[in-house]
Design a protein around this motif. Structure first.
Motif, PDB file in Angstrom:
ATOM      1  N   UNK A 151      -2.455  -3.853  -6.009  1.00 43.40           N
ATOM      2  CA  UNK A 151      -3.179  -3.253  -7.138  1.00 43.40           C
ATOM      3  C   UNK A 151      -4.184  -2.229  -6.625  1.00 43.40           C
ATOM      4  N   UNK A 152      -4.945  -2.633  -5.613  1.00 43.68           N
ATOM      5  CA  UNK A 152      -5.994  -1.742  -5.133  1.00 43.68           C
ATOM      6  C   UNK A 152      -5.441  -0.640  -4.239  1.00 43.68           C
ATOM      7  N   UNK A 153      -4.362  -0.919  -3.522  1.00 45.93           N
ATOM      8  CA  UNK A 153      -3.946   0.009  -2.479  1.00 45.93           C
ATOM      9  C   UNK A 153      -2.857   0.978  -2.904  1.00 45.93           C
ATOM     10  N   UNK A 154      -2.105   0.620  -3.934  1.00 46.24           N
ATOM     11  CA  UNK A 154      -0.969   1.482  -4.235  1.00 46.24           C
ATOM     12  C   UNK A 154      -1.457   2.851  -4.678  1.00 46.24           C
ATOM     13  N   UNK A 155      -0.638   3.858  -4.389  1.00 44.39           N
ATOM     14  CA  UNK A 155      -0.982   5.244  -4.691  1.00 44.39           C
ATOM     15  C   UNK A 155      -2.218   5.748  -3.979  1.00 44.39           C
TER      16      UNK A 155
END
Ligand code: HEM
Ligand SMILES: [Cu+2]
Ligand SMILES: [Cu+2]
Lengths: 279, 605, 232
Positions: free
Chosen positions: B419-423
């Protein structure tokens, strides 16, 4: 010369760990309830860091110990079933140890707490609009087919819930600290993603769908909204601000917002004057 | 030793139909097809049907397009670190990431590993004279070349290439806010379709050659892991590319005919300059199709790299690969799992939240077979006799790089942490480690390893070492820090590197760009080494690395048309009999019969 | 390895498969290639049909009623699904003639083999023509197009034309190759060892069986497409 290679790989393993420890670049300070995400990441760092160091150092050891020597006795052993079985089991345990915190975070992430304040985020190329429920606490129905210049959110004119909705036609959202918020995410054109690094959470906004996530802002301050899904040439500039503030400031801000009804009325007057002018 | 038996091997089609040449083994030839013989210079060197030539052609074409990909990446890095120079504007930046991503993943690495190494190695390693359908194989290369031309041509059409990112997500890819949303996109899709068609022609060859055209004694469990990796990757590709083909076809129709497969009702201008009047399509459908292809695709690149690196490590560490069976099963397990994890690229795409649990679990399960491979490579080095040759150096670099990239996969693959790291730049760092740098390091290792087989000359060792140091250390320094930009929340695909008061990575940013330029320039050493060594390198002795696998046991080096002279080799053992107790040398080639090495205590394989 | 010495059960199966030279014993390269190709092609059609299912589930307007769209008026009486029934019948029958052609191919009966190959090609061509007729009827008379549909969801037209078009292309390619095969058989290429124009390779009657595999596959796929579009 081989020793340089051994040192190189040692340096890579040690350097990686040192960089991690000494890096000035780290999480942006958290400003929401999602410390569980940070914790899951930290757990993952510990587990994977351990594996990295263990395997990396073992590699360096092998390189140092078993450099080519003409008459070295080399072990001939195609297989070792029990060793391989142990390694499989150990890896499986590691995987479960990582999966557990991740899944539990996700479980919280998709369950919106009851009574969370609703905020609609409407994204377009390239900017943000917001809509807050009025006194009734409910957002009116919308449809993309209703969107006109006078009705930029495409609100259903027959839905009484929509009349008092507050329309924030500006990339500037205020939230009250400590109050759970559920974001309802809409897009009118292409994919976007509503992302505030300090809140950690994100979710794509898909035209034709309403997606959601929730969080609780825990620290007052001003934060930047970023778009985190490529949406065209303006993607990198699709910024906005979220201000998290105490209740009193928040109510002040809220009082300045115009409702859908007011906007409709204003538009009516405006249109009348235009018509008159044309005549 | 079978080397230099001194028989004369003038290639005659007749000799191959049955080998009654007095051997006690029954005919080793498959009567399916005679060998194709070229008659002119053109059909020998240009429209060649010999898999070795086709492999080299694939290699050259893929490398040439990779140079374009590399130049684009340097431009992007310069833009990110020194925006004042204005080397790119937003449109050209997004076109550059799209072309760079597409080129590197599909047109460079997929073509190189399967078309290049597959063609060159499979027949030689399996003891076949050629691929089973040489004509189709040749067509495969020419269609691939055509697809490259179409791809590059998108720089010439109005609007330029598409700038929607290599994922080509609709509706964005079609709407006017994206550059190249009509001609660029059409050419991109046509190029992909051509690639898939060309690949399928080659892929059927690789699969059938492995399945049906091995030599006597070459059981599946005696094939070198390189062949296993390429073989399984080809099967994945044959099953995954259909999804890309169908996804691309529907996208093409949405673009040129105005259908609404992926297009919901939206308010945006389309490529024809008017409001888009679409209704009821689903953007997520494309994402599912794309990633049903896209995830297996990363293993199409990774599995051949795994296979090749296993061989490099074993040969240069003079030790049998540890746990061969497990290695094979791990390859198969990874391949099978890769078809049920695709939606981990879509955790935050807005699909049914419950999918997250399923796809996170399947995704992390892949860590187990992948872990097995990592352990077994280490256990192969352990108690070995390691030669620090250039191929070995690259193999070791691969190990560390892939270890790091695989472990950061545990962050991306786990739904809660993603959630925090994607993209963010964490993703950029992760996938460059795993499918960018690591496989490329294997390619370099493989080139240093097999160059003598292809040309009869050695690559220069000194230049190779310089190339290795700069490339490995440089690439690591480029990507490792990017993880931390990702933690700060810097989003990927930003024309201007995001810098807020809370998260500044300036300094780091310029550093990364400077290293990129150094690494990119250092590739000139590699090209110089190849060209120079091919002309005037040190002559290689036969089987210069003392390897066991069949490709080094051909009567001549480089092998001639038909590979094996008059009779096909007969295989008696697996390719990893290094340092067998009781044997006189530290290696026993696969085609050495037990009677020739009496007293050696090789295990039965 | 001698089959009788194989271990029992799964183990034996694995040994047999992994044995040297060939995984599929006694299967020619060409036939193996066709099987693998068809596997890949199956994935293409599966992707198309699964896309149809998901696409159909998410349309904004309801999916049209197949019996209305595909109705055919014969002498003033509307008969639902008449044309499609004929088309399906023709295509399925062509599988039969193909099988007979393969049989005569094995017997090296050039004349009958050619006849049945041509018959199969004829059925295929008839199928494609009827499909062309249906397309024209839909597009010209009923106004159904890939981007619009008076009967309901526009995705209906889009998926219909795409999937039947993709299948029709398969049939057309099949017909072309059937004609080439028929010519080769008639000329006796497979007996005389005449070399292929492009490949410069000899070929034999096995080619007809391989052709048959493809043809049966195309027919089989049609049954699914038929079920997905017309019966539901
Ligand atoms: C030294 C070599 C390389 C450099 C400097 C480099 C640099 C970059 C940069 C700057 C981006 C854009 C990041 C962004 O703005 O989000 C990018 C994206 C990408 N790169 Fe590389 N790259 C290199 C090699 C490779 C290789 C070998 C691959 C092979 C798989 C690869 C695959 C990709 C992909 C798939 C993307 C994503 C494109 C997209 O976002 O649509 N790169 N790279
Ligand atoms: Cu965006
Ligand atoms: Cu994936």
């Amino acid at each position: 010369m081989n020793i340089f290679v051994v040192i190189l790989f040692l340096a890579v393993v040690v350097g990686t760990v040192l960089f991690h420890i000494l890096s000035p670049w780290w999480f942006t300070p958290l400003a929401s309830n999602w410390s569980s995400i940070d914790n899951a990441i930290l757990i993952t760092f510990w587990v994977t860091g351990f594996v990295f160091v263990a395997l990396g150092l073992f590699l360096v050891y092998c390189l140092w110990k078993y450099q080519y020597k003409k008459n070295r006795k080399v072990e001939y052993k195609p297989e070792n079933k029990s060793l391989e079985a142990i390694l499989v089991v150990v890896s499986a345990i590691g995987v479960i140890a990582l999966l557990a915190p991740g899944l539990s975070v996700w479980n919280d992430y998709i369950k919106v707490p009851k009574g969370a304040a609703k905020v609609e985020v409407l994204s377009y190329q390239w900017g943000w609009n917001f809509r807050l429920p009025g006194e009734d606490g409910a957002l009116g129905k919308t449809s993309i087919h209703n969107i006109t210049d006078d009705n930029p959110y495409g609100l259903d004119l027959n839905d009484p819930n929509g009349k008092d909705d507050l329309l924030v036609q500006d990339a500037d959202l205020h939230l009250q600290v400590g109050v759970d918020v559920e974001f309802l995410l809409r897009s009118i054109d292409v994919l976007h993603n509503f992302y505030v690094p300090e809140f950690r959470a994100k979710m794509d906004m898909v035209p034709g769908m309403i997606t959601f996530y929730w969080f609780t802002p825990t620290k007052t301050g001003e934060y930047e909204i970023l778009c985190a899904e490529l949406c065209g040439t303006g993607h990198y500039a699709m910024l906005g601000t979220v201000v998290v503030e105490e209740e009193s400031d928040y109510s002040n801000w809220l009082a300045q917002q115009t409702s859908f009804e007011q906007i409709l009325a204003q538009n009516k007057i405006k249109n009348k004057t235009i018509q008159l002018a044309e005549k | 030793m079978p080397e230099g038996d001194g028989y004369d091997y003038k290639i005659e089609a007749k000799a191959y139909t049955a080998s009654s040449s007095g051997a006690s083994v029954s005919p080793a030839e498959s009567p399916d097809q005679e060998l194709y013989h070229s008659k002119s210079w053109w059909t020998t060197y240009v429209f060649s049907q010999d898999a070795k030539y086709i492999g080299i052609q694939y290699f050259c074409a893929a490398t040439a397009i990779a140079v374009l990909g590399l130049v684009l990446s340097v431009l992007m890095r310069v833009q990110l670190a020194y925006p004042g120079l204005n080397v790119l504007d937003p449109s050209t930046y997004y076109q550059a990431i799209t072309m760079h991503g597409m080129i590197m993943v599909i047109f460079f690495l997929t073509a190189l590993f399967l078309g290049g190494f597959g063609n060159f190695l499979i027949p030689l390693m399996c003891g076949a004279r050629d691929m089973v359908f040489p004509y189709v194989n040749m067509m495969s290369f020419w269609i691939f070349l055509l697809s490259l031309l179409v791809l590059v041509a998108s720089y010439l059409v109005p609007g330029g290439p598409t700038g929607a990112g290599w994922t080509l997500y609709p509706p964005q890819v079609i709407t006017a806010g994206t550059p190249g949303n009509l001609w660029g996109l059409v050419l991109m899709l046509v190029s992909i379709v051509l690639f898939v068609v060309g690949f399928t022609m080659g892929g059927l060859n690789y699969v059938i050659t492995v399945l049906q055209a091995r030599t006597r004694g070459m059981t599946l469990m005696r094939m070198p892991l390189s062949v296993w990796g390429i073989f399984v990757a080809t099967i994945i590709a044959l099953l995954a590319f259909p999804a890309l083909l169908v996804g691309g076809l529907m996208l093409l129709l949405d673009t040129v005919l105005g259908t609404s497969f992926y297009m919901p009702a939206i308010i945006a201008t389309s490529n024809f300059g008017n409001e888009v009047s679409t209704e009821g399509g689903s953007p997520l459908l494309f994402q599912h199709l794309f990633w049903f292809f896209g995830h297996p695709e990363v293993y199409i690149v990774a599995l051949p790299a795994f296979g090749i690196v296993s061989d490099l490590i074993s040969v240069h560490a003079r030790r049998n690969i540890f746990g061969y069976r497990m290695m094979v099963w791990a390859i198969i397990a990874i391949a099978a799992l890769s078809f049920i994890v695709w939606a981990h690229h879509m955790y935050i795409a807005g699909f049914t939240p419950w999918f997250g649990f399923f796809f996170a679990s399947t995704t992390l399960m892949i860590a187990i077979p992948t872990g097995i491979k990592m352990y077994n490579w280490l256990l192969t080095l352990w108690r070995g006799n390691i030669r620090f040759t250039v191929p070995m150096l690259f193999a070791l670099a691969f190990f560390i790089t892939f270890l790091n990239g695989g472990l950061t996969g545990m962050f991306m693959g786990n739904v809660g942490t993603d959630i925090a790291l994607s993209d963010t730049y964490f993703v950029v760092a992760h996938f460059h480690f795993t499918i960018g740098i690591a496989p490329v390091l294997v390619v370099f290792g493989a080139v240093y390893h097999w160059f003598p087989l292809a040309t009869g000359r050695m690559l220069d060792e000194g230049l190779g070492k310089i190339h290795f140091w700069i490339t490995f250390v440089g690439a690591y320094m480029i990507y490792f820090p990017m993880h931390y930009q990702g933690l700060q929340g810097v989003p990927r695909r930003y024309f201007e590197m995001y810098n807020s008061s809370q998260a500044s990575s300036s300094g780091l940013n310029e550093f990364i760009t400077i290293v990129t330029i150094v690494v990119a320039l250092s590739q000139l050493i590699f090209f110089y080494n190849i060209i120079n060594s091919a002309r005037a390198g040190k002559k290689a002795k036969k089987n210069p690395w003392d390897a066991n696998s069949l490709e080094w046991q051909t009567p001549e080096m480089p092998p001639k048309h038909g590979n094996w002279g008059r009779t096909l080799p007969v295989v008696y053992r697996w390719p990893y009999d290094f340092n067998v107790p009781g044997a006189s040398k530290d290696y026993i080639p696969q085609n050495v019969s037990p009677s020739q090495v009496r007293g050696a205590k090789a295990e039965r394989t | 390895m001698n089959r009788s010495t194989l271990p029992k059960g799964w183990d034996g199966f694995a040994h047999d498969w992994a044995a040297d030279q060939k995984v599929f014993k006694g299967m020619s390269w060409g036939k193996a290639m066709m099987w693998i190709f068809l596997l890949s092609d199956t994935f293409i059609f599966s992707c198309l049909l699964i896309s149809l299912l998901t696409g159909r589930a998410s349309t904004a307007v309801s999916w049209p009623d197949a019996s209305v769209v595909f109705g055919l008026e014969v002498f003033g009486v509307s008969v639902p699904l008449l044309l499609i029934a004929i088309m399906t019948f023709v295509l399925i029958s062509s599988s039969g003639t193909m099988a007979i052609a393969v049989k005569y191919g094995y017997e090296k009966n050039r004349k009958l083999c050619t006849i049945f190959l041509l018959l199969t090609a004829l059925c295929g061509a008839a199928f494609v023509s009827m499909q062309a007729f249906e397309w024209t009827k839909l597009i010209v008379h009923e106004g159904v197009s890939p981007w619009g549909n008076p009967f309901g969801a526009e995705q209906f037209g889009a998926f219909f034309f795409m999937i039947t078009g993709f299948h029709g292309t398969h049939v057309t390619i099949g017909v072309i190759f059937l004609l080439i095969m028929a010519r080769k058989v008639w000329r006796g290429d497979f007996d005389s060892g005449r070399r292929g124009y492009f490949t410069t390779m000899k070929s034999d009657y096995l080619a007809i069986e391989i052709m048959g595999l493809y043809w049966h596959f195309v027919d089989l796929v049609w049954v699914f497409i038929f079920a997905f579009f017309y019966l539901w």
